[in-house]
Design a protein around this motif. Structure first.
Motif, short mmCIF file in Angstrom:
data_model
loop_
_atom_site.label_atom_id
_atom_site.label_comp_id
_atom_site.label_asym_id
_atom_site.label_seq_id
_atom_site.Cartn_x
_atom_site.Cartn_y
_atom_site.Cartn_z
N SER A 110 0.83 -1.19 0.00
CA SER A 110 0.00 0.00 0.00
C SER A 110 0.87 1.24 0.00
N GLN A 111 0.43 2.21 -0.81
CA GLN A 111 1.14 3.48 -0.90
C GLN A 111 1.09 4.25 0.41
N PHE A 112 0.12 3.89 1.25
CA PHE A 112 -0.05 4.59 2.52
C PHE A 112 0.12 3.57 3.65
N GLY A 113 0.97 3.90 4.60
CA GLY A 113 1.26 2.95 5.68
C GLY A 113 0.76 3.41 7.03
N SER A 114 1.49 3.01 8.09
CA SER A 114 1.03 3.25 9.46
C SER A 114 0.99 4.73 9.81
N THR A 115 1.80 5.56 9.13
CA THR A 115 1.71 7.00 9.31
C THR A 115 1.82 7.64 7.92
N ALA A 116 1.54 8.94 7.85
CA ALA A 116 1.52 9.64 6.55
C ALA A 116 2.86 9.51 5.82
N CYS A 117 3.96 9.41 6.57
CA CYS A 117 5.27 9.43 5.92
C CYS A 117 5.72 8.05 5.46
N GLU B 86 -19.00 17.68 -0.64
CA GLU B 86 -19.93 17.29 0.43
C GLU B 86 -20.82 16.12 0.01
N GLN B 87 -20.69 15.66 -1.24
CA GLN B 87 -21.53 14.54 -1.68
C GLN B 87 -21.19 13.27 -0.88
N PRO B 88 -22.18 12.44 -0.62
CA PRO B 88 -21.96 11.26 0.22
C PRO B 88 -20.92 10.30 -0.38
N ASN B 89 -20.30 9.52 0.50
CA ASN B 89 -19.24 8.59 0.08
C ASN B 89 -19.71 7.52 -0.90
N GLY B 90 -20.96 7.08 -0.78
CA GLY B 90 -21.44 5.99 -1.64
C GLY B 90 -20.58 4.76 -1.45
N ASP B 91 -20.33 4.03 -2.55
CA ASP B 91 -19.42 2.88 -2.44
C ASP B 91 -18.00 3.36 -2.70
N PHE B 92 -17.04 2.45 -2.65
CA PHE B 92 -15.63 2.82 -2.81
C PHE B 92 -15.40 3.49 -4.17
N PRO C 143 -12.89 -1.06 2.25
CA PRO C 143 -13.12 -2.39 1.67
C PRO C 143 -11.98 -3.36 1.99
N ILE C 144 -10.76 -2.83 2.10
CA ILE C 144 -9.62 -3.64 2.56
C ILE C 144 -8.81 -2.76 3.49
N LEU C 145 -8.03 -3.40 4.34
CA LEU C 145 -7.28 -2.66 5.36
C LEU C 145 -6.41 -1.56 4.75
N GLU C 146 -5.71 -1.90 3.65
CA GLU C 146 -4.78 -0.94 3.05
C GLU C 146 -5.50 0.32 2.59
N GLU C 147 -6.71 0.14 2.05
CA GLU C 147 -7.46 1.30 1.56
C GLU C 147 -8.08 2.08 2.72
N ASP C 148 -8.42 1.39 3.77
CA ASP C 148 -8.91 2.06 4.97
C ASP C 148 -7.83 3.02 5.46
N ALA D 4 -5.24 4.12 3.69
CA ALA D 4 -4.96 5.14 2.67
C ALA D 4 -5.94 6.30 2.78
N MET D 5 -7.24 5.98 2.86
CA MET D 5 -8.24 7.05 2.88
C MET D 5 -8.12 7.92 4.12
N THR D 6 -7.80 7.29 5.26
CA THR D 6 -7.67 8.10 6.48
C THR D 6 -6.38 8.91 6.46
N ASN D 7 -5.33 8.37 5.82
CA ASN D 7 -4.09 9.14 5.66
C ASN D 7 -4.34 10.37 4.80
N ILE D 8 -5.09 10.19 3.73
CA ILE D 8 -5.39 11.31 2.84
C ILE D 8 -6.26 12.33 3.58
N ALA D 9 -7.21 11.82 4.36
CA ALA D 9 -8.05 12.70 5.18
C ALA D 9 -7.17 13.56 6.09
N LEU D 10 -6.18 12.92 6.68
CA LEU D 10 -5.28 13.63 7.60
C LEU D 10 -4.51 14.73 6.86
N ASP D 11 -4.02 14.42 5.68
CA ASP D 11 -3.33 15.44 4.88
C ASP D 11 -4.26 16.62 4.60
#
Ligand SMILES: [Zn+2]
Lengths: 161, 250
Positions: free
Chosen positions: A134-141, B86-92, B31-36, B38-45
């Motif tokens: 995954s391009q994204f890991g346990s932290t942003a970096c 603001e549109q809802p997430n819908g599916d992945f 849908p999978i751990l890696e994407e979970d 990824a999406m939260t990392n992007i949210a954080l950015d």
């Protein structure tokens, strides 16, 4: 008055809360140390915009100075120039690898879709047969990788330029 | 106070604030751990970028409002984000399509803004651009994978595109605020931005074997504070703690 060198030495004793083998100096987060208007000013820059460790780093820096009798200090957060993994010190990269995190390697432009992934050697067995999970890991970096030789899953401190 | 600059910063900051919040809703539901992750990392950015932008907006306003005051204590009509975010997430597939349409706009926007005559905007853009390149790569690759994937994944992202397309024009909304800032070299041509966006979107959607909807109808309103019903629900959740326990910190 304490010397500026002493302040830098103390900064070498402040660790990153998320990668605790690296000091904030190894990481390149401390940009400058200055004495102005009777007070020490430590200038820091975030690794990523949303890095939740910045507040903690700021507190830890002030705490470290206080422990050493330096009360008149402040921390300033600047965004420019933007942090890059090029600022990771050589000793920092070595410490990362020993800790089990692969240090950043040179990468092609990130905007290229489906570009060749960089070859990230396994921090455990040094094999170059590794794959990105995954391009994204346990932290942003970090990104998440796995070694196909020894099967070790590992974090890769991804390149940010 | 520089009204135009304040307004512009709020538009810029609200886009990332609301999209960051939307993405955070995926936490624990990916849908999978890696994407979970990824999406939260992007949210954080995105929320991190918002912090810098709204902090600066508060300074420009000069009334002592912090980034938290602006994020948590405004009313719905004072938010200036586009309706798209603001549109809802819908599916992945919906989430990735929304993200892609936004990233394809935000990346060239920051590429322009690194040359802003306003030093703080240039600094925020330089910082954010590095992150946005990762976001764009992530969402564009998913759009291609899903579009050019199975029959079902193709159908789902095509539907997502059909639904979201009507919110895309609003990203290029231009009024006197933009004209004022552009004349001062703080921002740059929206026309250029739109051309770049169209080229990128067309090239990625072609690779994804997806068709750009031909229906020309486009919504607007977000930049003027007129939102869809979804924003109210988002704000109810986003602001709950600060409304229930004013001034709370942890
Ligand atoms: Zn290995």
């Amino acid at each position: 008055m304490v010397a500026k060198e002493r302040i830098w030495e103390l900064m070498e004793e402040v660790f990153d809360p998320e990668v605790p083998v690296l000091t904030v100096v190894d990481l390149g987060v401390v940009r400058d140390v200055n004495f102005e208007n009777d007070s020490w000013k430590i200038t820091i820059t975030p690794t990523y915009s949303g890095c939740p460790a910045m507040k903690r780093i700021e507190d830890d820096i002030l705490e470290k100075l206080k422990e050493n009798g330096i009360e008149n200090a402040s921390v300033e957060l600047v965004l420019s120039p933007a942090w890059t993994t090029d600022w990771l010190s050589e000793s920092g990269k070595k410490k990362l690898k020993e800790y089990g995190i692969a240090p950043p390697v040179a990468e092609v432009d990130k905007s290229v879709l489906f570009a060749e992934r960089p070859i990230v050697p396994c921090p455990k067995c040094n094999s170059k047969r590794t794959k990105m999970i995954s391009q994204f890991g346990s932290t942003a970096c970090k990104a998440h990788y796995q070694c196909e030789e020894c099967l070790e899953p590992f974090d890769y401190f991804k390149c940010l330029k | 106070m520089d009204n135009a600059l304040f307004e512009y910063l709020v538009r810029l900051g609200d886009d990332s604030l609301i999209l960051g919040h939307r993405l955070s809703e995926w936490c624990g539901h990916g849908p999978i751990l890696e994407e979970d992750i990824a999406m939260t990392n992007i949210a954080l950015d995105l929320v991190g970028q918002t912090t810098s932008i709204l902090k600066y907006a508060g300074e420009v306003e000069g009334k002592g409002r912090t980034e938290d005051d602006l994020a948590f204590l405004r009313y719905e009509r004072e938010y200036r984000n586009t309706l798209l975010v603001e549109q809802p997430n819908g599916d992945f597939g919906v989430t990735m399509m929304r993200q892609f349409l936004f990233d394809a706009f935000r990346k060239p926007l920051f590429e322009q803004l690194v040359n802003s005559s306003d030093a703080q905007i240039a600094a925020i853009a330089a910082k954010s651009l590095k992150e946005t390149k990762y976001h764009f790569k992530h969402s564009a690759e998913w759009v291609i994978r899903l579009g050019d994937g199975t029959e079902e994944s193709h159908e789902r992202v095509q539907n997502a595109l059909n639904d979201l397309w009507r919110y895309t024009d609003e990203m290029f909304f231009t009024d006197e605020v933009d004209r004022d800032l552009e004349s001062r070299g703080i921002t740059f041509s929206m026309e250029d931005l739109k051309n770049t966006w169209q080229e990128t979107v067309k090239s990625v959607l072609d690779q994804a074997t997806l068709e750009i909807p031909t229906n020309g109808w486009q919504h607007d309103g977000g930049r003027k504070g007129l939102h869809s019903e979804h924003l109210g629900y988002i704000l109810a959740e986003l602001q709950y703690m600060q409304r229930a326990y004013p001034g709370m910190e942890w």
